[in-house]
Motif scaffolding. Structure first.
Motif, PDB file in Angstrom:
ATOM      1  N   LEU A  93       0.824  -1.213   0.000  1.00 58.44           N
ATOM      2  CA  LEU A  93       0.000   0.000   0.000  1.00 58.44           C
ATOM      3  C   LEU A  93       0.856   1.260   0.000  1.00 58.44           C
ATOM      4  CD1 LEU A  93      -3.111  -0.760   2.241  1.00 58.44           C
ATOM      5  CD2 LEU A  93      -2.779  -1.093  -0.202  1.00 58.44           C
ATOM      6  N   HIS A  94       1.957   1.250   0.724  1.00 54.63           N
ATOM      7  CA  HIS A  94       2.839   2.421   0.711  1.00 54.63           C
ATOM      8  C   HIS A  94       3.440   2.628  -0.687  1.00 54.63           C
ATOM      9  CE1 HIS A  94       2.868   3.927   4.829  1.00 54.63           C
ATOM     10  NE2 HIS A  94       2.833   2.673   5.256  1.00 54.63           N
ATOM     11  N   ALA A  95       3.766   1.533  -1.379  1.00 52.34           N
ATOM     12  CA  ALA A  95       4.303   1.648  -2.747  1.00 52.34           C
ATOM     13  C   ALA A  95       3.245   2.208  -3.696  1.00 52.34           C
ATOM     14  CB  ALA A  95       4.780   0.283  -3.241  1.00 52.34           C
ATOM     15  N   LEU A  96       1.980   1.824  -3.502  1.00 56.00           N
ATOM     16  CA  LEU A  96       0.913   2.340  -4.354  1.00 56.00           C
ATOM     17  C   LEU A  96       0.673   3.821  -4.096  1.00 56.00           C
ATOM     18  CD1 LEU A  96      -1.700  -0.565  -4.331  1.00 56.00           C
ATOM     19  CD2 LEU A  96      -0.103   0.068  -6.149  1.00 56.00           C
ATOM     20  N   VAL A  97       0.820   4.249  -2.859  1.00 55.56           N
ATOM     21  CA  VAL A  97       0.699   5.678  -2.570  1.00 55.56           C
ATOM     22  C   VAL A  97       1.816   6.445  -3.282  1.00 55.56           C
ATOM     23  CG1 VAL A  97       0.935   7.417  -0.737  1.00 55.56           C
ATOM     24  CG2 VAL A  97      -0.589   5.464  -0.427  1.00 55.56           C
ATOM     25  N   ASP A  98       3.033   5.909  -3.269  1.00 53.59           N
ATOM     26  CA  ASP A  98       4.138   6.560  -3.989  1.00 53.59           C
ATOM     27  C   ASP A  98       3.884   6.582  -5.494  1.00 53.59           C
ATOM     28  OD1 ASP A  98       5.752   7.289  -1.833  1.00 53.59           O
ATOM     29  OD2 ASP A  98       6.786   5.357  -1.793  1.00 53.59           O
ATOM     30  N   ALA A  99       3.321   5.494  -6.022  1.00 60.58           N
ATOM     31  CA  ALA A  99       3.039   5.427  -7.464  1.00 60.58           C
ATOM     32  C   ALA A  99       1.914   6.381  -7.856  1.00 60.58           C
ATOM     33  CB  ALA A  99       2.669   3.995  -7.852  1.00 60.58           C
ATOM     34  N   ASP A 100       1.007   6.648  -6.932  1.00 55.08           N
ATOM     35  CA  ASP A 100      -0.093   7.610  -7.128  1.00 55.08           C
ATOM     36  C   ASP A 100      -1.008   7.211  -8.284  1.00 55.08           C
ATOM     37  OD1 ASP A 100      -1.540   9.805  -6.319  1.00 55.08           O
ATOM     38  OD2 ASP A 100      -0.390  11.244  -7.490  1.00 55.08           O
ATOM     39  N   GLN A 155      -9.078   7.624  -0.970  1.00 50.28           N
ATOM     40  CA  GLN A 155      -9.152   8.610   0.104  1.00 50.28           C
ATOM     41  C   GLN A 155      -7.764   9.149   0.457  1.00 50.28           C
ATOM     42  OE1 GLN A 155     -11.799   7.386   3.506  1.00 50.28           O
ATOM     43  NE2 GLN A 155     -12.258   5.686   2.138  1.00 50.28           N
ATOM     44  N   ILE A 156      -6.804   8.246   0.540  1.00 46.88           N
ATOM     45  CA  ILE A 156      -5.445   8.661   0.904  1.00 46.88           C
ATOM     46  C   ILE A 156      -4.853   9.570  -0.172  1.00 46.88           C
ATOM     47  CG2 ILE A 156      -3.081   7.860   1.307  1.00 46.88           C
ATOM     48  CD1 ILE A 156      -5.007   7.321   3.647  1.00 46.88           C
ATOM     49  N   THR A 157      -5.032   9.201  -1.438  1.00 47.99           N
ATOM     50  CA  THR A 157      -4.402   9.976  -2.513  1.00 47.99           C
ATOM     51  C   THR A 157      -5.179  11.243  -2.855  1.00 47.99           C
ATOM     52  OG1 THR A 157      -5.457   8.538  -4.172  1.00 47.99           O
ATOM     53  CG2 THR A 157      -3.198   8.019  -3.533  1.00 47.99           C
ATOM     54  N   SER A 158      -6.318  11.456  -2.204  1.00 45.87           N
ATOM     55  CA  SER A 158      -7.021  12.738  -2.371  1.00 45.87           C
ATOM     56  C   SER A 158      -6.363  13.838  -1.534  1.00 45.87           C
ATOM     57  CB  SER A 158      -8.495  12.604  -1.970  1.00 45.87           C
ATOM     58  OG  SER A 158      -8.627  12.437  -0.562  1.00 45.87           O
ATOM     59  N   ILE A 159      -5.476  13.458  -0.623  1.00 48.06           N
ATOM     60  CA  ILE A 159      -4.799  14.437   0.235  1.00 48.06           C
ATOM     61  C   ILE A 159      -3.814  15.247  -0.597  1.00 48.06           C
ATOM     62  CG2 ILE A 159      -3.195  14.730   2.179  1.00 48.06           C
ATOM     63  CD1 ILE A 159      -4.399  12.112   3.335  1.00 48.06           C
ATOM     64  N   LYS A 160      -3.954  16.565  -0.532  1.00 48.09           N
ATOM     65  CA  LYS A 160      -3.024  17.475  -1.202  1.00 48.09           C
ATOM     66  C   LYS A 160      -2.848  18.688  -0.306  1.00 48.09           C
ATOM     67  CE  LYS A 160      -3.934  16.264  -6.046  1.00 48.09           C
ATOM     68  NZ  LYS A 160      -4.833  15.144  -5.798  1.00 48.09           N
ATOM     69  N   LEU A 161      -1.620  18.906   0.153  1.00 50.08           N
ATOM     70  CA  LEU A 161      -1.340  20.039   1.029  1.00 50.08           C
ATOM     71  C   LEU A 161       0.129  20.417   0.878  1.00 50.08           C
ATOM     72  CD1 LEU A 161      -2.631  21.879   3.214  1.00 50.08           C
ATOM     73  CD2 LEU A 161      -1.709  20.317   4.923  1.00 50.08           C
ATOM     74  N   GLY A 162       0.394  21.683   0.606  1.00 51.91           N
ATOM     75  CA  GLY A 162       1.774  22.112   0.430  1.00 51.91           C
ATOM     76  C   GLY A 162       2.346  21.601  -0.880  1.00 51.91           C
ATOM     77  N   ASP A 163       3.656  21.416  -0.896  1.00 53.37           N
ATOM     78  CA  ASP A 163       4.304  20.947  -2.124  1.00 53.37           C
ATOM     79  C   ASP A 163       4.220  19.427  -2.239  1.00 53.37           C
ATOM     80  OD1 ASP A 163       6.178  19.981  -0.312  1.00 53.37           O
ATOM     81  OD2 ASP A 163       7.698  21.482  -0.814  1.00 53.37           O
ATOM     82  N   ARG A 173       1.539   9.348   6.273  1.00 59.08           N
ATOM     83  CA  ARG A 173       1.125   9.476   7.678  1.00 59.08           C
ATOM     84  C   ARG A 173      -0.275   8.873   7.864  1.00 59.08           C
ATOM     85  NH1 ARG A 173       1.584  12.644  12.330  1.00 59.08           N
ATOM     86  NH2 ARG A 173      -0.420  13.170  13.299  1.00 59.08           N
ATOM     87  N   TYR A 174      -1.199   9.296   6.996  1.00 57.05           N
ATOM     88  CA  TYR A 174      -2.575   8.836   7.173  1.00 57.05           C
ATOM     89  C   TYR A 174      -2.768   7.402   6.716  1.00 57.05           C
ATOM     90  CZ  TYR A 174      -3.511  13.464   8.764  1.00 57.05           C
ATOM     91  OH  TYR A 174      -3.466  14.618   9.510  1.00 57.05           O
ATOM     92  N   LEU A 175      -1.968   6.945   5.769  1.00 56.18           N
ATOM     93  CA  LEU A 175      -2.019   5.526   5.427  1.00 56.18           C
ATOM     94  C   LEU A 175      -1.594   4.680   6.611  1.00 56.18           C
ATOM     95  CD1 LEU A 175      -2.382   3.137   3.541  1.00 56.18           C
ATOM     96  CD2 LEU A 175      -0.076   3.563   2.657  1.00 56.18           C
ATOM     97  N   THR A 176      -0.571   5.111   7.329  1.00 54.14           N
ATOM     98  CA  THR A 176      -0.126   4.377   8.520  1.00 54.14           C
ATOM     99  C   THR A 176      -1.248   4.276   9.544  1.00 54.14           C
ATOM    100  OG1 THR A 176       2.174   5.052   8.170  1.00 54.14           O
ATOM    101  CG2 THR A 176       1.590   4.329  10.384  1.00 54.14           C
ATOM    102  N   LEU A 177      -1.983   5.368   9.747  1.00 51.29           N
ATOM    103  CA  LEU A 177      -3.114   5.345  10.677  1.00 51.29           C
ATOM    104  C   LEU A 177      -4.216   4.412  10.179  1.00 51.29           C
ATOM    105  CD1 LEU A 177      -3.331   9.152  11.540  1.00 51.29           C
ATOM    106  CD2 LEU A 177      -2.643   7.319  13.092  1.00 51.29           C
ATOM    107  N   VAL A 178      -4.500   4.457   8.875  1.00 51.28           N
ATOM    108  CA  VAL A 178      -5.540   3.601   8.314  1.00 51.28           C
ATOM    109  C   VAL A 178      -5.147   2.127   8.420  1.00 51.28           C
ATOM    110  CG1 VAL A 178      -6.666   2.938   6.141  1.00 51.28           C
ATOM    111  CG2 VAL A 178      -6.509   5.348   6.781  1.00 51.28           C
ATOM    112  N   LEU A 179      -3.885   1.828   8.179  1.00 54.07           N
ATOM    113  CA  LEU A 179      -3.435   0.436   8.298  1.00 54.07           C
ATOM    114  C   LEU A 179      -3.642  -0.102   9.713  1.00 54.07           C
ATOM    115  CD1 LEU A 179      -0.229   0.602   6.089  1.00 54.07           C
ATOM    116  CD2 LEU A 179      -2.082  -1.046   5.802  1.00 54.07           C
ATOM    117  N   GLU A 180      -3.412   0.731  10.709  1.00 53.84           N
ATOM    118  CA  GLU A 180      -3.661   0.307  12.090  1.00 53.84           C
ATOM    119  C   GLU A 180      -5.137  -0.008  12.291  1.00 53.84           C
ATOM    120  OE1 GLU A 180      -1.599  -0.294  14.862  1.00 53.84           O
ATOM    121  OE2 GLU A 180      -0.246  -0.409  13.132  1.00 53.84           O
TER     122      GLU A 180
END
Length: 211
Positions: A93-100, A155-163, A173-180
């Motif tokens: 899941l972390h790799a998929l978040v990086d792949a976007d 839901q995770i990849t909808s997050i956009k804040l800053g650069d 950060r939020y993926l880690t919380l969701v995984l828990e």
């Protein structure tokens, strides 16, 4: 041994990478944007872009084809991961978040007509998703099904804040919380409170791609 590209071929490949990166940025921000906006973002002439992609629809299909290919590759990598299933699932899941790839799913679904090849790739991705789920399900809290993965990633990849770096940091950060929250807990009777509502059906997920 991979044959080296000629200078002209290498330049064409670099131009294509620039165009695709620009198209991702433009269409994720606004799927209705004209193809001229991609040319402007990429710093190329509109005629040069049309020589590579004959239409906006063709460009959208290319983006989604590449996204699915990346998703399939990450899924196959996860299934080949010989670590314990939960560790492999977290890494997946972390790799998929990086792949976007899910940003494309969110924004481009229903904006073009998929080809039979795209549907075949989607079926393959679904099969791999199911295999990852089967490998991991004994570690997941009750009530989670394979179709939940897509919604969680969206839901995770909808997050956009800053650069870009800050956005990526927050997504992890939020993926880690969701995984828990997804992980089965032996301390809660039944693995936690019952989840409200049924999960999305495969039909509901597929219907979003119909124009």
């Amino acid at each position: 041994m991979t044959k080296a590209l000629s200078g002209r071929q290498a330049q064409a490949a670099r131009n294509d990478e620039v165009i695709l990166a620009a198209a991702r940025a433009v269409f994720i921000a606004d799927p209705g944007a004209p193809i001229a906006a991609v040319a402007e973002q990429a710093g190329v002439g509109i005629s040069a872009l049309y020589r590579r992609y004959a239409s906006k629809e063709e460009l959208l299909r290319k983006l989604c084809t590449d996204g699915l290919a990346r998703y399939i590759a990450e899924s196959e990598k996860a299934l080949a991961d010989d670590r314990d299933p939960w560790t492999a699932f977290e890494a997946f899941l972390h790799a998929l978040v990086d792949a976007d790839t899910n940003s494309l799913t969110q924004r481009l679904a229903g904006t073009f007509t998929p080809t039979p090849e795209l549907f075949e790739a989607a079926v393959r991705a679904g099969e791999l998703n199911q295999a990852v789920y089967e490998r991991t399900k004994e570690h997941l809290r009750p009530g989670i099904v394979v179709e939940d993965f897509a919604m969680i990633l969206e839901q995770i990849t909808s997050i956009k804040l800053g650069d870009e770096a800050r956005t990526n940091q927050l997504r992890h950060r939020y993926l880690t919380l969701v995984l828990e929250a997804m992980r089965r807990s032996g301390e809660q009777p039944g693995g936690g409170p019952e989840l409200p509502g049924p999960p999305p059906s495969s039909g509901e997920l597929t219907d979003r791609w119909r124009v």
